[in-house]
Design a protein around this motif. Sequence first.
Motif, PDB file in Angstrom:
ATOM      1  N   GLY A 230      26.336 -57.956  33.209  1.00  0.00           N
ATOM      2  CA  GLY A 230      25.535 -59.170  33.390  1.00  0.00           C
ATOM      3  C   GLY A 230      24.056 -58.853  33.515  1.00  0.00           C
ATOM      4  N   TRP A 231      23.736 -57.834  34.327  1.00  0.00           N
ATOM      5  CA  TRP A 231      22.331 -57.451  34.488  1.00  0.00           C
ATOM      6  C   TRP A 231      21.729 -56.942  33.175  1.00  0.00           C
ATOM      7  CZ3 TRP A 231      22.447 -54.428  39.793  1.00  0.00           C
ATOM      8  CH2 TRP A 231      22.492 -55.371  40.836  1.00  0.00           C
ATOM      9  N   VAL A 232      22.472 -56.131  32.444  1.00  0.00           N
ATOM     10  CA  VAL A 232      21.956 -55.568  31.188  1.00  0.00           C
ATOM     11  C   VAL A 232      21.521 -56.683  30.235  1.00  0.00           C
ATOM     12  CG1 VAL A 232      22.601 -54.341  29.084  1.00  0.00           C
ATOM     13  CG2 VAL A 232      23.186 -53.383  31.311  1.00  0.00           C
ATOM     14  N   ALA A 233      22.341 -57.727  30.110  1.00  0.00           N
ATOM     15  CA  ALA A 233      22.002 -58.818  29.183  1.00  0.00           C
ATOM     16  C   ALA A 233      20.962 -59.756  29.780  1.00  0.00           C
ATOM     17  CB  ALA A 233      23.270 -59.593  28.821  1.00  0.00           C
ATOM     18  N   PHE A 234      21.160 -60.171  31.017  1.00  0.00           N
ATOM     19  CA  PHE A 234      20.259 -61.148  31.632  1.00  0.00           C
ATOM     20  C   PHE A 234      18.821 -60.636  31.716  1.00  0.00           C
ATOM     21  CE2 PHE A 234      23.836 -63.530  33.813  1.00  0.00           C
ATOM     22  CZ  PHE A 234      23.543 -64.744  33.216  1.00  0.00           C
ATOM     23  N   LEU A 235      18.648 -59.364  32.083  1.00  0.00           N
ATOM     24  CA  LEU A 235      17.301 -58.848  32.317  1.00  0.00           C
ATOM     25  C   LEU A 235      16.470 -58.774  31.044  1.00  0.00           C
ATOM     26  CD1 LEU A 235      18.028 -56.060  34.968  1.00  0.00           C
ATOM     27  CD2 LEU A 235      16.997 -58.316  35.325  1.00  0.00           C
ATOM     28  N   GLN A 236      17.106 -58.862  29.869  1.00  0.00           N
ATOM     29  CA  GLN A 236      16.338 -58.909  28.629  1.00  0.00           C
ATOM     30  C   GLN A 236      15.562 -60.216  28.490  1.00  0.00           C
ATOM     31  OE1 GLN A 236      16.354 -56.001  26.993  1.00  0.00           O
ATOM     32  NE2 GLN A 236      17.788 -55.411  28.622  1.00  0.00           N
ATOM     33  N   ALA A 237      15.934 -61.235  29.269  1.00  0.00           N
ATOM     34  CA  ALA A 237      15.271 -62.532  29.193  1.00  0.00           C
ATOM     35  C   ALA A 237      14.132 -62.663  30.194  1.00  0.00           C
ATOM     36  CB  ALA A 237      16.286 -63.663  29.431  1.00  0.00           C
ATOM     37  N   VAL A 238      13.897 -61.631  30.991  1.00  0.00           N
ATOM     38  CA  VAL A 238      12.918 -61.736  32.074  1.00  0.00           C
ATOM     39  C   VAL A 238      11.476 -61.428  31.649  1.00  0.00           C
ATOM     40  CG1 VAL A 238      12.261 -60.782  34.327  1.00  0.00           C
ATOM     41  CG2 VAL A 238      14.661 -61.328  33.841  1.00  0.00           C
ATOM     42  N   PRO A 239      11.200 -60.395  30.839  1.00  0.00           N
ATOM     43  CA  PRO A 239       9.792 -60.086  30.492  1.00  0.00           C
ATOM     44  C   PRO A 239       9.137 -61.214  29.700  1.00  0.00           C
ATOM     45  CG  PRO A 239      11.225 -58.214  30.009  1.00  0.00           C
ATOM     46  CD  PRO A 239      12.125 -59.370  30.298  1.00  0.00           C
ATOM     47  N   LEU A 240       7.950 -61.586  30.097  1.00  0.00           N
ATOM     48  CA  LEU A 240       7.215 -62.647  29.403  1.00  0.00           C
ATOM     49  C   LEU A 240       6.737 -62.210  28.028  1.00  0.00           C
ATOM     50  CD1 LEU A 240       5.060 -64.011  32.358  1.00  0.00           C
ATOM     51  CD2 LEU A 240       7.055 -65.092  31.339  1.00  0.00           C
TER      52      LEU A 240
ATOM     53  N   VAL B 122      18.125 -66.745  23.925  1.00  0.00           N
ATOM     54  CA  VAL B 122      19.384 -66.171  23.444  1.00  0.00           C
ATOM     55  C   VAL B 122      19.950 -65.173  24.450  1.00  0.00           C
ATOM     56  CG1 VAL B 122      20.400 -64.684  21.677  1.00  0.00           C
ATOM     57  CG2 VAL B 122      18.872 -66.543  21.009  1.00  0.00           C
ATOM     58  N   MET B 123      19.107 -64.306  24.999  1.00  0.00           N
ATOM     59  CA  MET B 123      19.588 -63.301  25.928  1.00  0.00           C
ATOM     60  C   MET B 123      20.042 -63.916  27.243  1.00  0.00           C
ATOM     61  SD  MET B 123      19.584 -60.685  24.122  1.00  0.00           S
ATOM     62  CE  MET B 123      20.287 -59.683  25.424  1.00  0.00           C
ATOM     63  N   MET B 124      19.414 -65.011  27.671  1.00  0.00           N
ATOM     64  CA  MET B 124      19.873 -65.678  28.873  1.00  0.00           C
ATOM     65  C   MET B 124      21.278 -66.249  28.660  1.00  0.00           C
ATOM     66  SD  MET B 124      19.191 -66.409  32.021  1.00  0.00           S
ATOM     67  CE  MET B 124      17.421 -66.217  32.244  1.00  0.00           C
ATOM     68  N   GLY B 125      21.494 -66.900  27.516  1.00  0.00           N
ATOM     69  CA  GLY B 125      22.820 -67.411  27.209  1.00  0.00           C
ATOM     70  C   GLY B 125      23.828 -66.297  27.010  1.00  0.00           C
ATOM     71  N   LEU B 126      23.401 -65.203  26.344  1.00  0.00           N
ATOM     72  CA  LEU B 126      24.302 -64.076  26.112  1.00  0.00           C
ATOM     73  C   LEU B 126      24.704 -63.411  27.431  1.00  0.00           C
ATOM     74  CD1 LEU B 126      25.667 -62.423  23.889  1.00  0.00           C
ATOM     75  CD2 LEU B 126      23.667 -60.926  23.887  1.00  0.00           C
ATOM     76  N   GLY B 127      23.764 -63.354  28.376  1.00  0.00           N
ATOM     77  CA  GLY B 127      24.104 -62.797  29.683  1.00  0.00           C
ATOM     78  C   GLY B 127      25.201 -63.584  30.372  1.00  0.00           C
ATOM     79  N   LEU B 128      25.121 -64.922  30.280  1.00  0.00           N
ATOM     80  CA  LEU B 128      26.170 -65.755  30.864  1.00  0.00           C
ATOM     81  C   LEU B 128      27.504 -65.524  30.154  1.00  0.00           C
ATOM     82  CD1 LEU B 128      26.493 -68.004  33.039  1.00  0.00           C
ATOM     83  CD2 LEU B 128      26.322 -69.645  31.177  1.00  0.00           C
ATOM     84  N   MET B 129      27.460 -65.468  28.805  1.00  0.00           N
ATOM     85  CA  MET B 129      28.690 -65.228  28.046  1.00  0.00           C
ATOM     86  C   MET B 129      29.334 -63.901  28.448  1.00  0.00           C
ATOM     87  SD  MET B 129      27.837 -66.263  24.118  1.00  0.00           S
ATOM     88  CE  MET B 129      26.888 -67.729  23.696  1.00  0.00           C
ATOM     89  N   VAL B 130      28.543 -62.829  28.495  1.00  0.00           N
ATOM     90  CA  VAL B 130      29.079 -61.496  28.757  1.00  0.00           C
ATOM     91  C   VAL B 130      29.681 -61.419  30.154  1.00  0.00           C
ATOM     92  CG1 VAL B 130      28.440 -59.079  29.101  1.00  0.00           C
ATOM     93  CG2 VAL B 130      27.588 -60.323  27.112  1.00  0.00           C
ATOM     94  N   SER B 131      28.947 -61.885  31.156  1.00  0.00           N
ATOM     95  CA  SER B 131      29.448 -61.782  32.528  1.00  0.00           C
ATOM     96  C   SER B 131      30.709 -62.616  32.725  1.00  0.00           C
ATOM     97  CB  SER B 131      28.355 -62.206  33.516  1.00  0.00           C
ATOM     98  OG  SER B 131      27.863 -63.498  33.209  1.00  0.00           O
ATOM     99  N   LEU B 132      30.749 -63.825  32.141  1.00  0.00           N
ATOM    100  CA  LEU B 132      31.951 -64.644  32.251  1.00  0.00           C
ATOM    101  C   LEU B 132      33.121 -64.051  31.466  1.00  0.00           C
ATOM    102  CD1 LEU B 132      30.522 -68.282  32.006  1.00  0.00           C
ATOM    103  CD2 LEU B 132      31.401 -67.124  34.030  1.00  0.00           C
ATOM    104  N   PHE B 133      32.839 -63.453  30.300  1.00  0.00           N
ATOM    105  CA  PHE B 133      33.919 -62.861  29.509  1.00  0.00           C
ATOM    106  C   PHE B 133      34.528 -61.651  30.222  1.00  0.00           C
ATOM    107  CE2 PHE B 133      35.413 -59.861  26.233  1.00  0.00           C
ATOM    108  CZ  PHE B 133      36.416 -60.646  25.666  1.00  0.00           C
ATOM    109  N   VAL B 134      33.708 -60.791  30.794  1.00  0.00           N
ATOM    110  CA  VAL B 134      34.230 -59.637  31.530  1.00  0.00           C
ATOM    111  C   VAL B 134      35.088 -60.112  32.695  1.00  0.00           C
ATOM    112  CG1 VAL B 134      33.606 -57.641  32.943  1.00  0.00           C
ATOM    113  CG2 VAL B 134      32.341 -58.126  30.838  1.00  0.00           C
TER     114      VAL B 134
END
Length: 336
Positions: free
Chosen positions: A72-82, A91-103
């Motif tokens: 979850g952190w690996v995917a979510f943190l890609q959406a943090v840098p401005l 996309v990375m924020m949504g992908l982070g949710l998908m990955v963490s929920l899928f795992v």
Amino acid sequence: MGTFRESLDIRALRFALAFPLLLATGFVVCAQMVRNDLPDPVAVMWNADGGSAFAPFGAYVAGGAAMITFFGWVAFLQAVPLSRPVVMRRVMMGLGLMVSLFVTTVLAAGLVGQSGLEDARASHVDPIVLAMGSGAAVSLGVVLMFAFKPDPRWTREDDEALEAARLHVTDPDLARDTLRMWVHARSSVFIMIIVSTLFPAALIAIAVPWLGALVAAAALVGAGFLFARVRADRGGLQVFAGGIVPVLTVPAVDIAAAAPADVKAADFGGWGWRHHDDATAMLVSSGPAVVVRKLNGGRVALSAGTTATADELAGILNRAAERAHHGGQPQQPGAR
């Protein structure tokens, strides 16, 4: 430190750190609730003959919680840098949710498949939990992509606005008679498309993968036609469905008049690119629009987003038409 902090979207960072931790905590709590119904040790890998690798319950739960948090952190943190593009951050924020929920879904399906058994070798991953959880992960991730609003930063649009201001000083007419914009349907329309097509497509794909992929592709194409990129200048008007496909081109020399209007999409055949009677339209919703009358008697209708934008666009097209008719050689749309 201040410079580093200013380079991050703090709201997104809080969510990126907290959500996987809370999800992992929830997994641990729920796993403890079914502990008494599970064999000891539990299976952690499966093959055609049953469980092929085993681990103590505590190791399964602790390792699973660590995986939920890490991925979850690996995917979510890609959406943090401005500094990242806005689209990528969405996309990375949504992908982070998908990955963490899928795992979490895979881990939960593994436990449910072992519930009530004395020996983990007879277990399997529960397909109902896996299918429902995977479908929810995909649909909720796509919804978050649309719902997430990144913190503002200096973008290419800001560069264009600065350039327009500079042109206003050096050439007021050129700056005033150039407009670039995007129009799109309301967010509720895209959520409706997601719920009514993408979520069922994920479930269909479990039984018939190619049919699920076909339904999802059709939904994405349909949603693409609810976006439009508009370019208006001295040469006339151009409209691109989905930002790519040119669907309307009206040279300034062909324009009789343009007027802002509050239109109903049904009057022009519905949303998207339509050719209805004597009118061609690219409407992403009902509401503020510009209706262009052509010299040959045809009409062109275009969504404008807001009333102010409709007034501005109509003014540009009217001035472009007047210049083309009385002020020299006509130009092609997009020409200088």
